[in-house]
Design an enzyme around this catalytic site. Structure first.
Site, PDB file in Angstrom:
ATOM      1  N   PHE A 163       0.942  -1.021  -0.266  1.00 43.11           N
ATOM      2  CA  PHE A 163      -0.066   0.010  -0.219  1.00 43.11           C
ATOM      3  C   PHE A 163       0.810   1.281   0.030  1.00 43.11           C
ATOM      4  CE2 PHE A 163      -4.538   0.983   0.354  1.00 43.11           C
ATOM      5  CZ  PHE A 163      -5.098  -0.397   0.264  1.00 43.11           C
ATOM      6  N   GLN A 186      -7.540  14.905   2.925  1.00 45.39           N
ATOM      7  CA  GLN A 186      -7.041  13.995   1.780  1.00 45.39           C
ATOM      8  C   GLN A 186      -7.937  13.797   0.568  1.00 45.39           C
ATOM      9  OE1 GLN A 186      -6.403   9.525   2.442  1.00 45.39           O
ATOM     10  NE2 GLN A 186      -4.311  10.389   2.656  1.00 45.39           N
ATOM     11  N   HIS A 209      -8.088  11.156  -2.420  1.00 47.78           N
ATOM     12  CA  HIS A 209      -7.485   9.919  -2.892  1.00 47.78           C
ATOM     13  C   HIS A 209      -7.404   9.944  -4.416  1.00 47.78           C
ATOM     14  CE1 HIS A 209      -7.473   5.710  -3.471  1.00 47.78           C
ATOM     15  NE2 HIS A 209      -7.576   5.263  -2.196  1.00 47.78           N
ATOM     16  N   LEU A 245     -14.794   5.156  -4.659  1.00 48.31           N
ATOM     17  CA  LEU A 245     -13.665   4.656  -4.635  1.00 48.31           C
ATOM     18  C   LEU A 245     -13.251   3.707  -5.414  1.00 48.31           C
ATOM     19  CD1 LEU A 245     -11.011   6.096  -2.934  1.00 48.31           C
ATOM     20  CD2 LEU A 245     -11.460   4.234  -1.325  1.00 48.31           C
ATOM     21  N   GLU A 289      -6.781   1.760  -3.461  1.00 50.93           N
ATOM     22  CA  GLU A 289      -5.418   1.764  -3.530  1.00 50.93           C
ATOM     23  C   GLU A 289      -4.835   0.502  -3.810  1.00 50.93           C
ATOM     24  OE1 GLU A 289      -3.415   4.928  -1.045  1.00 50.93           O
ATOM     25  OE2 GLU A 289      -1.831   3.423  -0.955  1.00 50.93           O
ATOM     26  N   ARG A 297      -0.792   9.407  -1.026  1.00 50.86           N
ATOM     27  CA  ARG A 297      -1.876   9.767  -1.645  1.00 50.86           C
ATOM     28  C   ARG A 297      -1.864  11.318  -2.134  1.00 50.86           C
ATOM     29  NH1 ARG A 297      -6.347   6.345   1.804  1.00 50.86           N
ATOM     30  NH2 ARG A 297      -5.731   4.480   0.893  1.00 50.86           N
ATOM     31  N   HIS A 333     -11.714  12.366   0.485  1.00 53.41           N
ATOM     32  CA  HIS A 333     -11.655  10.957   1.064  1.00 53.41           C
ATOM     33  C   HIS A 333     -11.661  11.088   2.612  1.00 53.41           C
ATOM     34  CE1 HIS A 333     -11.333   6.731   1.110  1.00 53.41           C
ATOM     35  NE2 HIS A 333     -10.078   6.756   1.678  1.00 53.41           N
ATOM     36  N   ARG A 374      -2.709  11.127   5.795  1.00 52.77           N
ATOM     37  CA  ARG A 374      -2.695   9.589   6.409  1.00 52.77           C
ATOM     38  C   ARG A 374      -2.447   8.565   5.056  1.00 52.77           C
ATOM     39  NH1 ARG A 374      -6.457   5.417   5.555  1.00 52.77           N
ATOM     40  NH2 ARG A 374      -8.147   6.661   4.675  1.00 52.77           N
TER      41      ARG A 374
HETATM   42  C1  LIG Z   1     -14.958   4.249   0.335  1.00 54.44           C
HETATM   43  C2  LIG Z   1     -14.003   4.037   1.603  1.00 54.44           C
HETATM   44  C3  LIG Z   1     -12.832   3.257   1.254  1.00 54.44           C
HETATM   45  C4  LIG Z   1     -12.143   3.288   2.568  1.00 54.44           C
HETATM   46  N1  LIG Z   1     -11.188   2.228   2.679  1.00 54.44           N
HETATM   47  C5  LIG Z   1     -10.190   2.187   3.618  1.00 54.44           C
HETATM   48  C6  LIG Z   1      -9.343   1.111   3.679  1.00 54.44           C
HETATM   49  O1  LIG Z   1      -9.091   0.175   3.008  1.00 54.44           O
HETATM   50  N2  LIG Z   1      -8.216   1.200   4.825  1.00 54.44           N
HETATM   51  C7  LIG Z   1      -8.517   2.025   5.618  1.00 54.44           C
HETATM   52  O2  LIG Z   1      -7.508   2.055   6.622  1.00 54.44           O
HETATM   53  N3  LIG Z   1      -9.458   3.092   5.567  1.00 54.44           N
HETATM   54  C8  LIG Z   1     -10.323   3.064   4.691  1.00 54.44           C
HETATM   55  N4  LIG Z   1     -11.121   4.228   4.487  1.00 54.44           N
HETATM   56  C9  LIG Z   1     -11.447   4.871   5.764  1.00 54.44           C
HETATM   57  C10 LIG Z   1     -11.949   4.389   6.729  1.00 54.44           C
HETATM   58  O3  LIG Z   1     -13.000   3.543   6.260  1.00 54.44           O
HETATM   59  C11 LIG Z   1     -12.711   5.270   7.641  1.00 54.44           C
HETATM   60  O4  LIG Z   1     -11.914   6.541   8.105  1.00 54.44           O
HETATM   61  C12 LIG Z   1     -13.226   4.674   8.980  1.00 54.44           C
HETATM   62  O5  LIG Z   1     -14.139   3.577   8.425  1.00 54.44           O
HETATM   63  C13 LIG Z   1     -14.205   5.424   9.586  1.00 54.44           C
HETATM   64  O6  LIG Z   1     -14.651   4.638  10.819  1.00 54.44           O
HETATM   65  P1  LIG Z   1     -15.411   5.352  11.950  1.00 54.44           P
HETATM   66  O7  LIG Z   1     -15.537   4.343  13.033  1.00 54.44           O
HETATM   67  O8  LIG Z   1     -14.568   6.667  12.488  1.00 54.44           O
HETATM   68  O9  LIG Z   1     -16.791   5.956  11.454  1.00 54.44           O
HETATM   69  P2  LIG Z   1     -17.782   5.363  10.631  1.00 54.44           P
HETATM   70  O10 LIG Z   1     -17.654   4.014  10.170  1.00 54.44           O
HETATM   71  O11 LIG Z   1     -17.945   6.390   9.464  1.00 54.44           O
HETATM   72  O12 LIG Z   1     -19.255   5.424  11.155  1.00 54.44           O
HETATM   73  C14 LIG Z   1     -19.763   6.550  11.666  1.00 54.44           C
HETATM   74  C15 LIG Z   1     -20.767   6.076  12.663  1.00 54.44           C
HETATM   75  O13 LIG Z   1     -21.398   7.215  13.271  1.00 54.44           O
HETATM   76  C16 LIG Z   1     -22.690   7.358  13.457  1.00 54.44           C
HETATM   77  N5  LIG Z   1     -23.213   8.614  13.633  1.00 54.44           N
HETATM   78  C17 LIG Z   1     -22.945   9.792  12.879  1.00 54.44           C
HETATM   79  N6  LIG Z   1     -23.420  11.042  13.196  1.00 54.44           N
HETATM   80  C18 LIG Z   1     -24.140  10.558  14.165  1.00 54.44           C
HETATM   81  C19 LIG Z   1     -24.929  11.145  14.710  1.00 54.44           C
HETATM   82  N7  LIG Z   1     -25.401  12.503  14.796  1.00 54.44           N
HETATM   83  N8  LIG Z   1     -25.804  10.608  15.790  1.00 54.44           N
HETATM   84  C20 LIG Z   1     -25.760   9.299  16.003  1.00 54.44           C
HETATM   85  N9  LIG Z   1     -24.775   8.536  15.272  1.00 54.44           N
HETATM   86  C21 LIG Z   1     -24.043   9.131  14.348  1.00 54.44           C
HETATM   87  C22 LIG Z   1     -23.132   6.515  12.113  1.00 54.44           C
HETATM   88  O14 LIG Z   1     -24.514   6.034  12.127  1.00 54.44           O
HETATM   89  C23 LIG Z   1     -22.257   5.416  12.007  1.00 54.44           C
HETATM   90  O15 LIG Z   1     -22.506   4.492  12.778  1.00 54.44           O
HETATM   91  C24 LIG Z   1     -11.954   4.183   3.394  1.00 54.44           C
HETATM   92  C25 LIG Z   1     -12.962   4.969   3.322  1.00 54.44           C
HETATM   93  C26 LIG Z   1     -14.026   5.288   2.630  1.00 54.44           C
HETATM   94  C27 LIG Z   1     -14.814   6.096   2.499  1.00 54.44           C
END
Ligand SMILES: Cc1cc2nc3c(=O)[nH]c(=O)nc-3n(C[C@H](O)[C@H](O)[C@H](O)COP(=O)(O)OP(=O)(O)OC[C@H]3O[C@@H](n4cnc5c(N)ncnc54)[C@H](O)[C@@H]3O)c2cc1C
Length: 581
Positions: free
Chosen positions: A116, A241, A243, A253, A256, A287, A353, A395
């Site tokens: 990666f 960031q 992507h 997306l 990568e 990135r 991203h 990142r």
């Molecule tokens: C398409 C894509 C692919 C990616 N691929 C990778 C990868 O391969 N490897 C990597 O390391 N990272 C990757 N990332 C980045 C990574 O996935 C995210 O940064 C990470 O999953 C975020 O996780 P989180 O637990 O912070 O929040 P999230 O998984 O975004 O979850 C947010 C949660 O908060 C809740 N929420 C939000 N606001 C409120 C509110 N007001 N009240 C109640 N609940 C709320 C939502 O319901 C949800 O449950 C990717 C991101 C994307 C978009």
């Protein structure tokens, strides 16, 4: 309705679920509130992998991972946090394996690992296989695995409860402690209070402030904006960031991982142009660099057909690799673009991203409110909404999923320790009233000609065009004026749905307010930072300036917009050096 708990987790992505699991294991009475069904959290869309220096296929060490993280973040990373990330990555990934996560395997049965961007062997020598993966559905598998574990351990879920306010005993900017949250239940529009000793924000990112983004519709920065509105600063918001490989026009997306498996980037002349920008790592440079290189190619007229995109080419990888390791993203190319990746190169362009900035925390995931690390008692943040800061100014791919695991777990453990020491807060009189008044005002407003959709579209356009991969004072000054104009117009925004049942329009109006606040901070912090570092590239200040700018920004809400202060970067091991790949 009032719900007393000992701990509350807001958000059911990877960070929130691991924290909740940890709390449940400690026997703490815990509720998870989530505006989406847990398994629809954005973590479930993560594709490429989660990194850990397991060294299953070639030599690797957590020290190398730490170094790559620090250098990848253009030396704005807090190195004490990066050390924890790189060390604990290993045990958390193995724990996930033990929970049953179906990782791809090597022929001898170990977790398979792939390359990666920016992950190297021996402090920058060449690419290393560090990303563990389950095809290109790694996040999906993590989310399902953690959700199952939470159910098994009896975590209580409140699905489709959207948190709209935070509750404190006293002023959190002056020593007050977290006391709970106010949530709007989507099903009937009722406001509920949840009281608890410890509150974790794990609400994810806010890519929806940009027009072209990989982020889900729900990623509107709720937790970050709510902290800001309560006088808690938000950190490093100028670093967002892009992507390199989003589907042209829509931003979905293409991981990568495609390049990690050997995919290449081509310009209109069929050249692997990365040779001119990062001769050693080529397409596996970090990135920020690849996205800038793509813009430069496009500006020089070498976009495909002179247009604003380039090609991602995976044809030479062959059917077996594509079907076993990249099935979903190649399907995306077929579905959304009508391109057959086995036979044709896929048109791509950079897509907004990931938020490097967010709610400042210490390494125990406790929210801190100043440059001295003063903790807001009882308030925690982890995941993309938090800034600990392991990603600094940029990142590395696969470092977000591991951030969720490591700092989600730490949050849960620290919350359990904290909850054992303190009494549960008393009910707060009229806790829901300020929010009820706000929501009623939006719902009751006569049509004014201002709509959520139009203001959001104008915001996304100006952020994409003026606050994207390249910035300068003229673009940022214009963006600042536009965001202020949109904030003023948003005071008059009206909605058509006056009902209380499933009123998503009302909640989107609320979310637009968050995006506007966060965009305001992003632009102000970007305008102030007169250097180029990581994802923040100022064409009028093209060099990194460590003398003046080796510091984190902290933005506090002021009367007319953000007030900026700064805090030191923790440098324990690696002194800043020029960043070449
Ligand atoms: C398409 C894509 C692919 C990616 N691929 C990778 C990868 O391969 N490897 C990597 O390391 N990272 C990757 N990332 C980045 C990574 O996935 C995210 O940064 C990470 O999953 C975020 O996780 P989180 O637990 O912070 O929040 P999230 O998984 O975004 O979850 C947010 C949660 O908060 C809740 N929420 C939000 N606001 C409120 C509110 N007001 N009240 C109640 N609940 C709320 C939502 O319901 C949800 O449950 C990717 C991101 C994307 C978009």
């Amino acid at each position: 309705m009032d719900h007393p708990f000992d701990a509350i987790v807001v958000g059911a992505g990877g960070a929130g679920l691991w924290a909740a699991l940890e709390l449940a294991r400690e026997g703490v009475n815990t509720a998870v509130l989530t505006k989406l069904y847990p398994t629809r959290s954005h973590t479930g869309t993560a594709q490429g992998g989660v990194c850990a220096a397991l060294g299953n296929l070639e030599e690797d060490h957590w020290e190398w991972h730490m170094f790559d993280t620090v250098k990848g973040g253009d030396y704005l990373v807090d190195q004490d946090a990066a050390e924890i990330l790189a060390r604990e990555a290993i045990e958390t990934v193995i724990e996930l394996e033990h929970m049953g996560l179906p990782f791809n395997r090597t022929p001898d049965g170990k977790i398979d690992q792939r390359r990666f961007g920016g992950h190297t062997s021996n402090y920058g020598e060449g690419p290393v296989r560090r990303a563990c993966f389950a095809a290109d559905r790694t996040g999906h598998m993590i989310l399902q695995t953690l959700y199952q574990q939470c159910i098994k351990h009896g975590v209580k879920f409140f699905d489709e409860f959207q948190v709209v306010d935070l509750l404190f005993e006293g002023d959190p900017a002056k020593g007050g402690r977290a006391a709970g949250v106010v949530a709007h239940r989507l099903a009937d529009g009722q406001l509920h209070t949840f009281r608890a000793k410890a509150v974790l924000l794990s609400t994810g990112g806010f890519g929806r402030m940009f027009r072209i983004t990989s982020n889900a519709h729900s990623l509107t920065g709720d937790g970050v904006a709510l902290c800001y509105r309560h006088g808690i600063p938000i950190q490093d918001m100028e670093f967002f960031q892009f992507h390199p490989t989003g589907i042209v026009g829509i931003g979905i997306l293409l991981s990568e991982a495609a390049r990690g498996e050997g995919g290449t980037l081509l310009n209109d002349k069929g050249e692997r142009f990365m040779a001119n920008y990062a001769p050693k790592l080529m397409e596996l440079a970090p990135r920020d660099m690849v996205s800038r290189a793509m813009y430069q190619e496009i500006r020089a007229g070498r976009g495909i057909g002179g247009k604003d995109y380039l090609y991602l080419d995976v044809r030479h990888l062959g059917r077996k690799v594509i079907e076993e390791k990249l099935p979903d993203i190649t399907d995306f190319a077929r579905i959304y673009q009508g391109v057959e990746p086995l036979k044709e190169p896929v048109p791509v362009q950079p897509t907004a991203h990931y938020a490097m900035g967010g709610i400042p925390t210490n390494v125990f995931s406790e929210v801190v409110r100043d440059d001295k690390g003063t903790v807001v008692p009882g308030l925690f943040a982890a995941g993309e909404c938090a800034c600990v800061s392991v990603h600094g100014a940029n990142r590395l791919g696969t470092n977000s999923l591991v951030d969720l695991l490591v700092f989600g777990r730490r949050a849960g453990r620290q919350m359990a320790r904290y909850a054992a020491k303190v009494e549960r807060p008393q009910p707060i009189a009229n806790a829901v009233e300020p929010m009820r008044a706000d929501l009623d005002a939006i719902r009751g407003r006569e049509a004014s000609g201002e709509s959520v959709a139009v203001i959001r579209k104008e915001l996304q356009d100006v952020m994409m065009d003026n606050v994207g991969v390249y910035r300068d004072a003229t673009l940022l000054t214009a963006a600042l004026a536009k965001v202020k104009e949109l904030k003023a117009r948003n005071q008059k925004v009206a909605i058509a749905d006056r009902g209380s049942v499933f009123n998503t329009e009302l909640l989107e109006a609320q979310e637009l307010g968050y995006l506007l606040d966060l965009a305001h901070v992003t632009v102000a912090a970007a305008l102030a930072r007169t250097e180029s570092r990581g994802a923040h590239s100022r064409e009028d200040y093209p060099e990194r300036d460590d003398k003046k700018w080796l510091k984190h920004s902290l933005a506090y809400q002021g009367k007319d917009g953000p007030t900026l202060r700064y805090k030191d970067v923790s440098i324990t091991t690696f002194q800043p050096k020029p960043r070449t790949y």
